[in-house]
Design a protein around this motif. Structure first.
Motif, PDB file in Angstrom:
ATOM      1  N   GLY A  73      -0.662  -5.973 -11.637  1.00 55.20           N
ATOM      2  CA  GLY A  73      -1.263  -7.078 -11.153  1.00 55.20           C
ATOM      3  C   GLY A  73      -2.361  -5.901 -11.014  1.00 55.20           C
ATOM      4  O   GLY A  73      -3.907  -5.730 -11.617  1.00 55.20           O
ATOM      5  N   GLY A  74      -3.432  -6.922 -10.529  1.00 51.30           N
ATOM      6  CA  GLY A  74      -4.794  -6.565 -10.384  1.00 51.30           C
ATOM      7  C   GLY A  74      -5.817  -5.222  -9.400  1.00 51.30           C
ATOM      8  O   GLY A  74      -7.042  -4.932  -9.646  1.00 51.30           O
ATOM      9  N   THR A  75      -4.706  -4.493  -9.413  1.00 54.71           N
ATOM     10  CA  THR A  75      -4.541  -2.920  -8.885  1.00 54.71           C
ATOM     11  C   THR A  75      -4.188  -2.343  -9.251  1.00 54.71           C
ATOM     12  O   THR A  75      -4.717  -1.565  -9.650  1.00 54.71           O
ATOM     13  CB  THR A  75      -5.349  -2.910  -6.688  1.00 54.71           C
ATOM     14  N   LYS A  76      -2.773  -2.776  -9.294  1.00 56.06           N
ATOM     15  CA  LYS A  76      -1.925  -1.450  -9.771  1.00 56.06           C
ATOM     16  C   LYS A  76      -1.196  -2.033 -10.910  1.00 56.06           C
ATOM     17  O   LYS A  76      -0.639  -3.171 -10.857  1.00 56.06           O
ATOM     18  CB  LYS A  76      -1.106  -0.724  -8.457  1.00 56.06           C
ATOM     19  N   SER A 113      -2.162  -9.235  -1.692  1.00 55.07           N
ATOM     20  CA  SER A 113      -2.800  -7.989  -2.614  1.00 55.07           C
ATOM     21  C   SER A 113      -4.101  -8.125  -2.671  1.00 55.07           C
ATOM     22  O   SER A 113      -4.915  -8.316  -2.407  1.00 55.07           O
ATOM     23  CB  SER A 113      -1.632  -7.596  -3.470  1.00 55.07           C
ATOM     24  N   THR A 114      -4.337  -7.910  -4.428  1.00 52.86           N
ATOM     25  CA  THR A 114      -5.050  -8.541  -4.458  1.00 52.86           C
ATOM     26  C   THR A 114      -5.584  -9.107  -4.166  1.00 52.86           C
ATOM     27  O   THR A 114      -7.369  -9.890  -3.778  1.00 52.86           O
ATOM     28  CB  THR A 114      -5.782  -7.790  -6.095  1.00 52.86           C
ATOM     29  N   ALA A 128      -9.070  -2.296   0.965  1.00 54.45           N
ATOM     30  CA  ALA A 128      -8.044  -2.873   2.121  1.00 54.45           C
ATOM     31  C   ALA A 128      -7.767  -1.701   2.652  1.00 54.45           C
ATOM     32  O   ALA A 128      -7.434  -1.201   3.600  1.00 54.45           O
ATOM     33  CB  ALA A 128      -8.106  -3.829   1.323  1.00 54.45           C
ATOM     34  N   ALA A 129      -7.101  -0.657   2.034  1.00 56.37           N
ATOM     35  CA  ALA A 129      -6.202   0.802   2.556  1.00 56.37           C
ATOM     36  C   ALA A 129      -6.964   0.959   3.483  1.00 56.37           C
ATOM     37  O   ALA A 129      -6.334   1.128   4.211  1.00 56.37           O
ATOM     38  CB  ALA A 129      -6.166   1.204   1.069  1.00 56.37           C
ATOM     39  N   PHE A 133      -7.180  -0.873   6.695  1.00 57.20           N
ATOM     40  CA  PHE A 133      -6.213  -0.927   7.543  1.00 57.20           C
ATOM     41  C   PHE A 133      -5.864   0.334   8.302  1.00 57.20           C
ATOM     42  O   PHE A 133      -6.247   0.327   9.775  1.00 57.20           O
ATOM     43  CB  PHE A 133      -5.134  -1.095   6.915  1.00 57.20           C
ATOM     44  N   SER A 135       0.745  -4.882  -0.948  1.00 61.62           N
ATOM     45  CA  SER A 135       0.429  -3.292  -0.702  1.00 61.62           C
ATOM     46  C   SER A 135       0.316  -4.313   1.073  1.00 61.62           C
ATOM     47  O   SER A 135      -0.271  -3.525   1.829  1.00 61.62           O
ATOM     48  CB  SER A 135      -0.406  -2.725  -0.677  1.00 61.62           C
TER      49      SER A 135
END
Ligand code: ADP
Ligand code: BMX
Length: 279
Positions: free
Chosen positions: A9-12, A129-130, A185-186, A189, A231
């Motif tokens: 993915g773009g992040t993980k 997600s991303t 983003a996390a 939130f 996520s």
């Protein structure tokens, strides 16, 4: 048989040994966004080498478009990929085993359809997600190609930009920066949950756009349910916010929104199953 499922993915990036729709072991590493696909594959082969005697095939799910084993970005801001990168050829060479490749959200849609919240009924899957990705299972068939790339649809915003550019994790982080906070983003939130109004407003705007998207999807495919993953989609309270925004929709036009049952494993489980049947 056990399959190595990979989800980039773009992040993980996740790698997992998967058998019969269940994850036996998994590992997660950040996607080294600037390193590029040759480096991602080399490092995955190395970090999974201790598992190599335990699987005979590989399924790779990736953010972006997969066509004839070649991989391209549709939105390079989500992840930059050289256009038409020969993913299946390079991964087969690096791992020395048969490989098949699919889009990440389409793979996750298949996983949720077969082993998760879909319970064998037609669904649309959305990952928040991303970027924002999607997959459609219609009459028991997973639609391929561009089908389900909801993050790329235009027309929901005044400037006709892709939907994900005003809704996704990347957008949430960019809005935080505009508000004067260096936060992903996390973090946004977390601050919204603590009651910080600026953070709450950003999350709410994202959720309201996803609600509009769900309403439109219902009109296009009338799925039994819309399964939400990623996520952000699975973050505390997000799905409830989407439902609250959908609350204004007349019941007969409304969607059955459910959280991905396989959570973060939907992609690796789905792609492992697709790889097993692609033989
Ligand atoms: P990928 O896009 O690589 O498939 P994810 O589904 O994890 O990966 O989505 C990544 C996005 O989710 C990032 O924007 C990240 O900041 C955000 N994120 C990660 N964990 C959380 C969390 N607990 N709550 C809210 N957002 C999160
Ligand atoms: C983008 C697009 C989709 C992908 C979606 C979710 C690229 C590189 N990706 O819309 O193919 O499914 O993001 O990706 O064009 P994720 O990394 O957020 O899971």
């Amino acid at each position: 048989p056990t399959v190595l499922g990979i989800d980039i993915g773009g992040t993980k990036t996740m790698a997992a040994l998967v058998s019969g729709g269940k994850v036996i072991e998994d590992m997660i590493v950040p996607t080294a966004r600037e390193a590029g696909p040759d480096a991602w594959l080399a490092s995955l082969a190395q970090s999974t080498s201790a598992w190599s005697s335990r699987f005979s095939r590989i399924g790779i799910a990736v953010t972006g478009l997969v066509h004839d084993g070649r991989w391209s970005a549709l939105n390079p801001a989500t992840l930059g990929i050289p256009d038409g990168y020969p993913l299946v050829e390079r991964a087969s060479a690096v791992f020395g085993k048969p490989v098949c490749a699919f889009n990440d959200a389409q793979a996750a849609a298949w996983g949720e359809y077969k082993f998760g919240a879909g319970q064998g009924r037609d669904i649309v899957f959305l990952t928040i997600s991303t970027g924002i990705g999607g997959g459609i299972v219609c009459n028991g068939r997973l639609l391929s190609g561009l089908a389900g790339h909801f993050g790329l649809i235009r027309g929901l915003s005044a400037d006709q930009a892709p939907l994900e550019d005003s809704t996704s994790g990347r957008w949430i982080a960019s809005q935080a920066l505009k508000a004067g906070f260096k936060a992903d983003a996390a973090d946004v939130f977390g601050r919204a949950l603590k009651g910080e109004a600026w953070a709450d407003a950003i999350v709410s705007r994202s959720a309201s756009r996803v609600a509009t998207l769900c309403r439109d999807i219902q009109m296009m495919f009338d799925p039994k349910s819309i399964v939400i993953g990623g996520s952000i989609g699975l973050a505390d309270g997000y799905l409830d916010r989407v439902r609250a925004h959908l609350g204004e929709v007349p019941p007969r036009l409304s969607s059955n929104l459910v959280a991905a049952k396989l959570a973060g494993h939907a992609g690796v489980i789905g792609v492992a199953d697709l790889a097993e049947w692609a033989r």
